[in-house]
Enzyme design. Sequence first.
Site, PDB file in Angstrom:
ATOM      1  N   TYR A 114     -33.470 -31.855   7.293  1.00 52.90           N
ATOM      2  CA  TYR A 114     -32.925 -31.897   8.656  1.00 52.90           C
ATOM      3  C   TYR A 114     -31.771 -32.885   8.717  1.00 52.90           C
ATOM      4  CZ  TYR A 114     -37.090 -29.589  10.640  1.00 52.90           C
ATOM      5  OH  TYR A 114     -38.089 -28.715  10.966  1.00 52.90           O
ATOM      6  N   TYR A 153     -40.507 -28.089   3.257  1.00 48.57           N
ATOM      7  CA  TYR A 153     -40.281 -29.497   2.897  1.00 48.57           C
ATOM      8  C   TYR A 153     -41.599 -30.261   2.821  1.00 48.57           C
ATOM      9  CZ  TYR A 153     -40.361 -30.186   8.010  1.00 48.57           C
ATOM     10  OH  TYR A 153     -40.693 -30.182   9.325  1.00 48.57           O
ATOM     11  N   ARG A 163     -44.693 -28.387   4.527  1.00 48.65           N
ATOM     12  CA  ARG A 163     -44.587 -27.521   5.704  1.00 48.65           C
ATOM     13  C   ARG A 163     -44.047 -26.161   5.281  1.00 48.65           C
ATOM     14  NH1 ARG A 163     -44.178 -28.028  10.861  1.00 48.65           N
ATOM     15  NH2 ARG A 163     -45.626 -26.317  10.570  1.00 48.65           N
ATOM     16  N   HIS A 166     -39.978 -22.952   8.730  1.00 46.29           N
ATOM     17  CA  HIS A 166     -40.157 -22.663  10.157  1.00 46.29           C
ATOM     18  C   HIS A 166     -38.894 -23.011  10.934  1.00 46.29           C
ATOM     19  CE1 HIS A 166     -41.284 -26.915   9.711  1.00 46.29           C
ATOM     20  NE2 HIS A 166     -40.764 -27.070  10.919  1.00 46.29           N
ATOM     21  N   HIS A 168     -37.966 -24.282  14.852  1.00 42.22           N
ATOM     22  CA  HIS A 168     -38.511 -24.760  16.130  1.00 42.22           C
ATOM     23  C   HIS A 168     -37.837 -24.028  17.284  1.00 42.22           C
ATOM     24  CE1 HIS A 168     -40.528 -28.441  14.535  1.00 42.22           C
ATOM     25  NE2 HIS A 168     -39.592 -28.355  13.606  1.00 42.22           N
TER      26      HIS A 168
END
Lengths: 248, 190
Positions: A114, A153, A163, A166, A168
Amino acid sequence: MTTHETRSPAGLILPAYGRDADSHPKLNTPEYRSSALRYPKQPLQYLPQYLTEVTGPLLGQERCGEHDHDLTVQHNGEPLGERIIVSGRVLDSGGKPVPNTLVEIWQANASGRYLHQGDRHPAPLDPNFSGTGRCTTDANGNYKFITIKPGAYPWRNHDNAWRPAHIHFSLCGQAFTQRLITQMYFPGDPLFYQDPIYNSVRDEKARNRMVSSFDLDTTVPEWALSYKFDIVLRGPEESVFEDEEEDD
Amino acid sequence: MAAPTPPATTPSQTVGPFYAVPGGILWDDGAEVVAADRAGAFVLHGWLADGNGDPIPDGVIEIWQADEQGRFDHPDDPRPESSGWQGFGRCPTDADGGFWFRTVKPGPLPTPEGATEAPHIDVTVLARGMLNRVVTRVYFPDEEQANAADPVLSAVDPARRATLVAAADDRGYRFDIRLQGDDETVFFAL
């Protein structure tokens, strides 16, 4: 928008939204370690749906720039990774589309990183991918984003925790009551089994509602693959019939 | 042919730790529900704490409220509307768990049962570690009579009502949110 109405001695007729606590994860989910100190221990107090609850901010097109729905053209060059189209409809649980409503997304880049100062995962940042987008649904509740498939990640919730990929999603719908933050997953992800956030939704059918489907019809040949993801917000309260059959 | 089964709602998931990516869901002016020069404007501020009493530095607080006359600008409100009233604020918590909004006190509201709701602000709390939002309400300390008659507040255990009432201070009003523990804030099932 008209929904199921209740008789009102005061002449104030308001919509009523179904209560859908069964769809959602419990705030107290021990496998997700961060939840331990962040869930109320006292029982929740019943809140009737009065004026403040059935209205909400009607956020829409004024919040969106021309290219905000395309996360691949917001910088000087093209981001790395697999270009994908993510599209679908925003509906309510009565099956009605939710038109002209803001859809906001944020995600990791193709490496699973991110663009956030708190992200310490040493995967490379991509100068051509910031990982946020927004758009507004059309009159039929349709939305569409062009983005990059996010990477998985690692995180420190449990030993060797990862995780699943995905995106959000944040939606306000048309009422305070409809507010929803969720995550869209990808079909067949091998990381589902060990992810406490995905599995915090105990019901398999409900979990599947967070998983997009690959959609050949909306792919663009030689340009992008495509995933469909419909989002369902709370809708009109279901009428209860006395002769309702038991659902086995 | 049977009517198609209506779709079930999409489950909630946590907002996670990374919602504050640049250009993402946070807006520069998100905390400013009203302009600084609006008559009656004040700062509503507080901090968000976890079950250890530690500040939560990665939360998002959202508020939604009526205007000073108790009006909304919304098609599902059958009463006369407040044109152009946004009424919405969004603020991330800072390193000390702090959040703030610039807003005004909303007017009282009628209920369908014929009662009157005291001035209140609806609050959504989101954070890493929270798989769904929690919802609470801010009431005002200088509205004792209205608060006593409020159908929502008066249904709350008297010992816990104080967690829903802001405290007046030199900036406006202070409203702390404790997710867990001693003086846990009252949260609502909506």
